[in-house]
Design a protein around this motif. Structure first.
Motif, short mmCIF file in Angstrom:
data_model
loop_
_atom_site.label_atom_id
_atom_site.label_comp_id
_atom_site.label_asym_id
_atom_site.label_seq_id
_atom_site.Cartn_x
_atom_site.Cartn_y
_atom_site.Cartn_z
N MET A 1 2.23 9.91 11.70
CA MET A 1 1.50 11.16 11.90
C MET A 1 0.97 11.64 10.54
N GLU A 2 -0.30 12.03 10.50
CA GLU A 2 -0.87 12.56 9.27
C GLU A 2 -0.65 14.07 9.19
N HIS A 3 -1.16 14.70 8.13
CA HIS A 3 -0.85 16.09 7.82
C HIS A 3 -1.30 17.11 8.87
N SER A 4 -2.26 16.75 9.71
CA SER A 4 -2.69 17.69 10.75
C SER A 4 -1.84 17.57 12.01
N GLY A 5 -0.98 16.57 12.06
CA GLY A 5 -0.16 16.34 13.24
C GLY A 5 -0.73 15.28 14.18
N LYS A 6 -1.93 14.78 13.86
CA LYS A 6 -2.54 13.73 14.70
C LYS A 6 -1.92 12.38 14.36
N CYS A 7 -1.91 11.49 15.34
CA CYS A 7 -1.30 10.18 15.17
C CYS A 7 -2.30 9.19 14.56
N VAL A 8 -1.81 8.42 13.61
CA VAL A 8 -2.63 7.43 12.93
C VAL A 8 -2.30 6.03 13.44
N PHE A 9 -1.02 5.73 13.58
CA PHE A 9 -0.55 4.42 14.01
C PHE A 9 0.56 4.56 15.04
N PHE A 10 0.70 3.52 15.86
CA PHE A 10 1.87 3.39 16.72
C PHE A 10 2.55 2.07 16.40
N THR A 11 3.81 1.95 16.77
CA THR A 11 4.58 0.73 16.54
C THR A 11 5.17 0.27 17.86
N VAL B 1 0.78 -1.23 0.00
CA VAL B 1 0.00 0.00 0.00
C VAL B 1 0.81 1.29 0.00
N ALA B 2 2.05 1.24 0.46
CA ALA B 2 2.82 2.48 0.58
C ALA B 2 4.30 2.14 0.74
N GLY C 1 2.33 8.32 -5.61
CA GLY C 1 3.08 9.53 -5.33
C GLY C 1 2.47 10.44 -4.28
N LYS C 2 1.32 10.08 -3.72
CA LYS C 2 0.67 10.93 -2.71
C LYS C 2 1.40 10.82 -1.38
N HIS C 3 1.70 11.97 -0.79
CA HIS C 3 2.32 12.00 0.53
C HIS C 3 1.23 11.79 1.58
N LEU C 4 1.41 10.76 2.42
CA LEU C 4 0.40 10.44 3.43
C LEU C 4 0.71 10.99 4.81
N GLY C 5 1.99 11.01 5.17
CA GLY C 5 2.36 11.44 6.50
C GLY C 5 3.81 11.13 6.80
N TRP C 6 4.13 11.07 8.08
CA TRP C 6 5.51 10.88 8.53
C TRP C 6 5.59 9.76 9.55
N ASP D 1 -8.66 10.97 12.82
CA ASP D 1 -9.97 10.44 12.46
C ASP D 1 -9.87 9.31 11.44
N PHE D 2 -8.70 9.19 10.79
CA PHE D 2 -8.49 8.09 9.85
C PHE D 2 -8.47 6.79 10.64
N SER D 3 -9.05 5.76 10.07
CA SER D 3 -9.05 4.48 10.76
C SER D 3 -8.37 3.43 9.91
N GLY D 4 -7.43 2.75 10.48
CA GLY D 4 -6.81 1.60 9.84
C GLY D 4 -6.43 1.77 8.40
N GLU D 5 -6.94 0.87 7.57
CA GLU D 5 -6.60 0.84 6.15
C GLU D 5 -6.98 2.11 5.42
N GLU D 6 -7.97 2.83 5.92
CA GLU D 6 -8.44 4.07 5.29
C GLU D 6 -7.30 5.07 5.07
N PHE D 7 -6.34 5.09 5.97
CA PHE D 7 -5.19 6.01 5.87
C PHE D 7 -4.46 5.82 4.54
N PHE D 8 -4.33 4.60 4.09
CA PHE D 8 -3.55 4.31 2.88
C PHE D 8 -4.34 4.56 1.60
N TYR D 9 -5.64 4.78 1.70
CA TYR D 9 -6.49 4.96 0.51
C TYR D 9 -7.12 6.33 0.42
N GLN D 10 -6.51 7.35 1.01
CA GLN D 10 -7.05 8.71 0.97
C GLN D 10 -6.93 9.28 -0.42
#
Length: 120
Positions: A55-65, A30-31, A43-48, A111-120
């Motif tokens: 972290m997504e573009h607003s600075g909120k956390c999407v995943f932890f490891t 997916v990425a 080529g879409k930038h999703l986050g860091w 607000d992104f949930s799981g797999e949704e993050f990779f399909y924005q």
């Protein structure tokens, strides 16, 4: 560097075995990670990826490891990881979009949930 990406409910959503390519547990590629940025193959930038947090573009956390620092939202209890399916061949990378300015990481879940993050 092997990492599992857990969502705000503690579900194992995706993983990387080489620190470069990100797969869903069904084997979908997916990425990819370049530097500390995460991009789709189109080529879409999703986050860091920073300090073990995605972290997504607003600075909120999407995943932890497993390597996430203490600086982030409260981590839920991790669920058991699903079995990894056979990995798909990685798609060809397209030209990357310009990386936006990185915001300050917030102590909130996205607000992104799981797999949704990779399909924005």
């Amino acid at each position: 560097m092997e990492l599992t990406f857990y969502d705000n409910e503690g579900r194992a959503v995706a993983y990387t075995e080489d620190g470069l390519h990100i797969y869903l547990f069904d084997g979908t590629s997916v990425a990819y990670i370049e530097g500390n940025s995460i991009y789709t193959y189109s080529g879409k930038h999703l986050g860091w990826l920073e300090d073990g947090w995605v972290m997504e573009h607003s600075g909120k956390c999407v995943f932890f490891t497993e390597t996430s620092s203490a600086y982030g939202p409260i981590k839920p209890i991790k669920h058991i990881k699903p079995i990894k399916n056979i990995k798909q061949i990685n798609p060809i990378k397209s030209i990357k979009e310009i990386q936006p300015f990185k915001p300050v990481r917030q102590l909130l879940w996205s607000d992104f949930s799981g797999e949704e993050f990779f399909y924005q």
